[in-house]
Write an enzyme that holds these catalytic residues in place. Structure first.
Site, PDB file in Angstrom:
ATOM      1  N   ASP A   1       0.844  -1.197   0.000  1.00 32.32           N
ATOM      2  CA  ASP A   1       0.000   0.000   0.000  1.00 32.32           C
ATOM      3  C   ASP A   1       0.883   1.252   0.000  1.00 32.32           C
ATOM      4  O   ASP A   1       1.776   1.382   0.830  1.00 32.32           O
ATOM      5  CB  ASP A   1      -0.930  -0.021   1.224  1.00 32.32           C
TER       6      ASP A   1
ATOM      7  N   ARG B   1      -4.482  14.798   5.629  1.00 36.13           N
ATOM      8  CA  ARG B   1      -3.980  13.461   5.271  1.00 36.13           C
ATOM      9  C   ARG B   1      -3.966  13.280   3.748  1.00 36.13           C
ATOM     10  O   ARG B   1      -3.039  12.720   3.197  1.00 36.13           O
ATOM     11  CB  ARG B   1      -4.872  12.403   5.931  1.00 36.13           C
ATOM     12  N   ASP B   2      -5.025  13.753   3.097  1.00 34.96           N
ATOM     13  CA  ASP B   2      -5.051  13.744   1.636  1.00 34.96           C
ATOM     14  C   ASP B   2      -4.598  15.099   1.090  1.00 34.96           C
ATOM     15  O   ASP B   2      -4.529  15.293  -0.135  1.00 34.96           O
ATOM     16  CB  ASP B   2      -6.470  13.432   1.131  1.00 34.96           C
TER      17      ASP B   2
ATOM     18  N   ARG C   1     -10.202  14.220  11.266  1.00 33.34           N
ATOM     19  CA  ARG C   1     -10.771  12.999  10.675  1.00 33.34           C
ATOM     20  C   ARG C   1     -10.309  11.701  11.336  1.00 33.34           C
ATOM     21  O   ARG C   1     -11.089  10.751  11.436  1.00 33.34           O
ATOM     22  CB  ARG C   1     -10.424  12.939   9.181  1.00 33.34           C
TER      23      ARG C   1
ATOM     24  N   ARG D   1     -12.098   3.155  10.271  1.00 34.87           N
ATOM     25  CA  ARG D   1     -12.623   2.208   9.285  1.00 34.87           C
ATOM     26  C   ARG D   1     -12.444   0.773   9.764  1.00 34.87           C
ATOM     27  O   ARG D   1     -11.591   0.476  10.587  1.00 34.87           O
ATOM     28  CB  ARG D   1     -11.971   2.397   7.917  1.00 34.87           C
TER      29      ARG D   1
ATOM     30  N   ARG E   1     -16.584   8.259  -0.571  1.00 38.29           N
ATOM     31  CA  ARG E   1     -15.866   6.986  -0.348  1.00 38.29           C
ATOM     32  C   ARG E   1     -16.419   6.261   0.871  1.00 38.29           C
ATOM     33  O   ARG E   1     -16.730   6.878   1.893  1.00 38.29           O
ATOM     34  CB  ARG E   1     -14.373   7.253  -0.197  1.00 38.29           C
TER      35      ARG E   1
ATOM     36  N   ASP F   1     -15.202   3.415   2.941  1.00 40.31           N
ATOM     37  CA  ASP F   1     -14.629   2.723   4.107  1.00 40.31           C
ATOM     38  C   ASP F   1     -14.724   3.506   5.408  1.00 40.31           C
ATOM     39  O   ASP F   1     -14.997   2.936   6.464  1.00 40.31           O
ATOM     40  CB  ASP F   1     -13.178   2.270   3.845  1.00 40.31           C
ATOM     41  N   ARG F   2     -14.504   4.799   5.343  1.00 44.81           N
ATOM     42  CA  ARG F   2     -14.490   5.582   6.574  1.00 44.81           C
ATOM     43  C   ARG F   2     -15.847   6.229   6.903  1.00 44.81           C
ATOM     44  O   ARG F   2     -15.929   7.092   7.763  1.00 44.81           O
ATOM     45  CB  ARG F   2     -13.375   6.625   6.517  1.00 44.81           C
TER      46      ARG F   2
ATOM     47  N   ASP G   1      -0.934  -0.094  -4.798  1.00 45.50           N
ATOM     48  CA  ASP G   1      -2.221   0.504  -5.197  1.00 45.50           C
ATOM     49  C   ASP G   1      -2.115   1.976  -5.592  1.00 45.50           C
ATOM     50  O   ASP G   1      -3.008   2.502  -6.250  1.00 45.50           O
ATOM     51  CB  ASP G   1      -3.277   0.307  -4.094  1.00 45.50           C
ATOM     52  N   HIS G   2      -1.048   2.650  -5.188  1.00 49.73           N
ATOM     53  CA  HIS G   2      -0.817   4.071  -5.514  1.00 49.73           C
ATOM     54  C   HIS G   2       0.454   4.483  -4.813  1.00 49.73           C
ATOM     55  O   HIS G   2       0.965   3.758  -3.959  1.00 49.73           O
ATOM     56  CB  HIS G   2      -1.972   4.970  -5.028  1.00 49.73           C
TER      57      HIS G   2
HETATM   58  O1  LIG Z   1      -8.309   7.049   4.239  1.00 48.72           O
HETATM   59  C1  LIG Z   1      -7.094   7.252   4.248  1.00 48.72           C
HETATM   60  O2  LIG Z   1      -6.331   6.770   5.086  1.00 48.72           O
HETATM   61  C2  LIG Z   1      -6.537   8.196   3.218  1.00 48.72           C
HETATM   62  O3  LIG Z   1      -7.439   9.215   2.972  1.00 48.72           O
HETATM   63  C3  LIG Z   1      -6.282   7.489   1.935  1.00 48.72           C
HETATM   64  O4  LIG Z   1      -5.502   6.340   2.119  1.00 48.72           O
HETATM   65  P1  LIG Z   1      -5.853   4.969   1.412  1.00 48.72           P
HETATM   66  O5  LIG Z   1      -6.566   5.320   0.158  1.00 48.72           O
HETATM   67  O6  LIG Z   1      -4.493   4.358   1.141  1.00 48.72           O
HETATM   68  O7  LIG Z   1      -6.649   4.165   2.350  1.00 48.72           O
HETATM   69 MN   LIG Z   2      -3.758   2.589  -0.351  1.00 49.02          MN
HETATM   70 MN   LIG Z   3      -3.282   5.973   2.008  1.00 53.01          MN
END
Ligand SMILES: O=C(O)[C@H](O)COP(=O)(O)O
Ligand SMILES: [Mn+2]
Ligand SMILES: [Mn+2]
Length: 559
Positions: free
Chosen positions: A28, A170-171, A206, A213, A286, A288-289, A471-472
């Site tokens: 990751d 963070r972003d 955040r 998550r 998004r 997950d969070r 993944d990035h």
């Molecule tokens: O949610 C996070 O931690 C970041 O905004 C993005 O990180 P991730 O896409 O690698 O989870």
């Molecule tokens: Mn990632």
């Molecule tokens: Mn990340």
């Protein structure tokens, strides 16, 4: 595609055999960039990943992991885990949440759907609450989308609006929360001039408030609930810009971890707790969070923390965050329909599958990989293992995270001969990279490399094949740069640390004793991206990918 068995049947690959154990390793946040002191990957001791690079171009190459290659609106959009793992698992490029919301706002269709109508029912007597991440990161949300939604809701009858703002850092750069709050405040002021009672009601960082998550730490969601729903927080302010500026002065404060606060009126009363009859929209696209908060807002049966008071509200998500759980039930924009993923195909063709990560990335190799779907396709053929993450810490404190434990469990899965595919996510370079601590990120990259080593050794033992990718980008560039690529300094002359992902490509490497000698990366796909990886590993399992998948990255030449 119908549900008959035949529809799922994959064609045999004309040259590649079946029955090899294939390890699909996702590092990751592991991008490729020029070596320099801010490239934690190049500084770190990473002998395994370095040796794979020596197999270029036959067995190592770069692939795109950002922008259009992963379904994001523009080439300026950095990649992220959601879109990255979606592309890796689905083998095709789907227009992602960011883009779908842009389109729905531009066409106005967002206001015609059932979701908006549902929240609109409360506009006459109640308050509209908007909860989400206030930044232009474009990973979980975007401020410009929030501003359009505020305007659109006001034009459609919302008289009282409260924003519950989560600060980012963070972003986007740490410290940028002040500017985003100023922009939001100026738009809210315009609405107030038009007679709409629109204000910020609460806030917090955040990572400390709301956006946990995969159920790693419910306290994070509870802190948000207390501020947003109950109107209770340790800090009271009259003005949200002042709140952020003051709270950032506390020791070790950052946008990501800002303490929760509520905005109060002249009498010290919170201006926007969530009450019966109100409407709530979580404006992150998004999933997950947002899933944990969505559960707290929507589920009648809920025992994760004491909600104290559960308001009767009309709640909608920006998107539906979990299609399987139908959570939330109401949403403003339909999520991408990611169907016929590689995971489902392979399982339906008898490929026994093991997936593993630690909690903070567990859903990445399961939920995101499988097209935002929770659960197994076939319990008899699959095993998903979650190693519990540490909670309540920032990962620069423990940069090794659970890399070793993830690798050990995966090694054991390989050696057990019970699985044909083992896939895993090693989170270190990303999770520690997000803290902005360069020294710790260097350690993190080493730990990830150690994890890869263990898996490659197991693959060696069983005569299998490995595919390592990411993944990035993240850890390969830890500094904000100007257009010329030079590090940017802040007003005190310090470098500006980059906590976010990047636009860099990621490596992909294949190898192992089970790889036929004639297999090599094709040279006719220079712009290949993450979505080309699924067809690639389907081939390594001895299958042709479905015809609408992005093409495989490999070819087999006769030696
Ligand atoms: O949610 C996070 O931690 C970041 O905004 C993005 O990180 P991730 O896409 O690698 O989870
Ligand atoms: Mn990632
Ligand atoms: Mn990340």
């Amino acid at each position: 595609m119908g549900s008959s068995g035949d529809a799922w049947k994959l064609k045999d690959h004309p040259k590649l055999p079946k029955g090899k154990t294939v390890a699909v390793i996702v590092l990751d946040g592991w991008g490729e960039a020029k070596p320099n002191e801010y490239n934690a990957i190049s500084v770190a001791e990473t002998p395994v990943m370095d040796s794979l690079k020596q197999g270029a171009p036959e067995h190592w190459r770069l692939i795109k992991a950002h922008g259009n290659a992963v379904g994001l609106p523009t080439e300026d959009d950095m990649g992220n885990s959601e879109v990255g793992h979606n592309a890796l698992g689905a083998g095709r490029i789907f227009a992602q949440g960011a883009k779908l919301v842009d389109l729905a706002l531009a066409s106005g269709k967002i206001y015609d759907g059932e979701g908006f109508k549902y929240v609109q029912e409360c506009f006459e007597k109640g308050t509209l609450h908007l909860i989400g991440l206030v930044s232009d990161g474009g990973v979980h949300s975007r401020l410009d989308q929030l501003l359009l939604l505020l305007k659109g809701a006001a034009e459609r009858g919302a008289k009282r609006i409260r924003v519950h703002a989560l600060t980012d850092g963070r972003d986007v750069l740490d410290g940028s929360s002040v500017g985003f709050m100023e922009t939001l405040e100026s738009d809210l002021a315009k609405l107030r001039e038009q007679g709409v009672d629109a204000r910020v009601a609460s806030g917090g960082g955040r990572m400390y408030v709301t956006m946990d998550r995969y159920e790693n730490d419910w306290d994070v969601v509870k802190r948000g609930w207390d501020a947003q729903v109950l109107g209770e927080a340790p800090h009271h302010f009259k003005d949200p810009i002042e709140a952020i500026k003051k709270l950032r002065q506390e020791p070790n404060a950052s946008d990501q971890y800002l303490a929760p606060f509520v905005i109060v009126d002249d009498n010290g009363k919170p201006v926007g707790p969530i009450l019966d009859g109100d409407a709530v929209v979580t404006f992150n696209f998004r999933a997950d969070r947002m899933v944990m908060l969505a559960k707290a807002l929507e589920y009648e049966d809920f025992d994760k923390f004491d909600r104290v008071r559960v308001p009767k509200i009309h709640y909608a998500g920006m998107l539906q965050y979990d299609g399987e759980l139908k959570l939330p039930n109401k949403y403003l924009v339909s999520p991408p329909e990611i169907d016929r993923t590689s995971g489902e195909y392979l399982v339906r063709n008898g490929v026994r599958t093991f997936a593993c990560s630690e909690t903070v990335k567990f859903g990445h190799v399961t939920f995101f990989w499988n097209g935002n779907r929770s659960g197994y396709f076939d319990e008899k053929l699959e095993e998903y293992v979650e190693i519990p993450s540490d909670s309540g810490i920032t990962f620069n404190v423990k940069p090794k995270m659970k890399a070793l434990e993830i690798a050990e469990r995966t090694r054991d899965a390989i050696l057990s001969h019970k699985f044909d595919q083992v896939r895993l996510n090693i989170p270190n370079s990303d999770m520690v990279g997000h803290t902005g601590d360069i020294k710790a990120t260097i350690e993190a990259c080493k730990a990830a490399d150690d994890g890869v080593k263990m898996i490659l050794e197991a693959i060696e033992q069983v005569g299998g094949i490995f595919l390592v990718t990411a993944d990035h980008g993240n850890a390969e560039d830890m500094v904000k740069r100007n257009k010329k690529g030079e590090p940017l300094l802040d007003k005190n002359g310090n470098i500006q640390i980059l906590t976010s992902h990047t636009l860099e490509p990621v490596p992909i490497a294949i190898g192992g004793p089970g790889l036929l000698p004639g297999v090599r990366f094709r040279t006719d796909l220079p712009t290949g991206g993450l979505a080309n990886v699924a067809a690639t590993f389907m081939n390594l399992h001895g299958f042709e990918a479905p015809s609408d998948y992005e093409p495989t990255l490999i070819e087999v030449v006769d030696n």
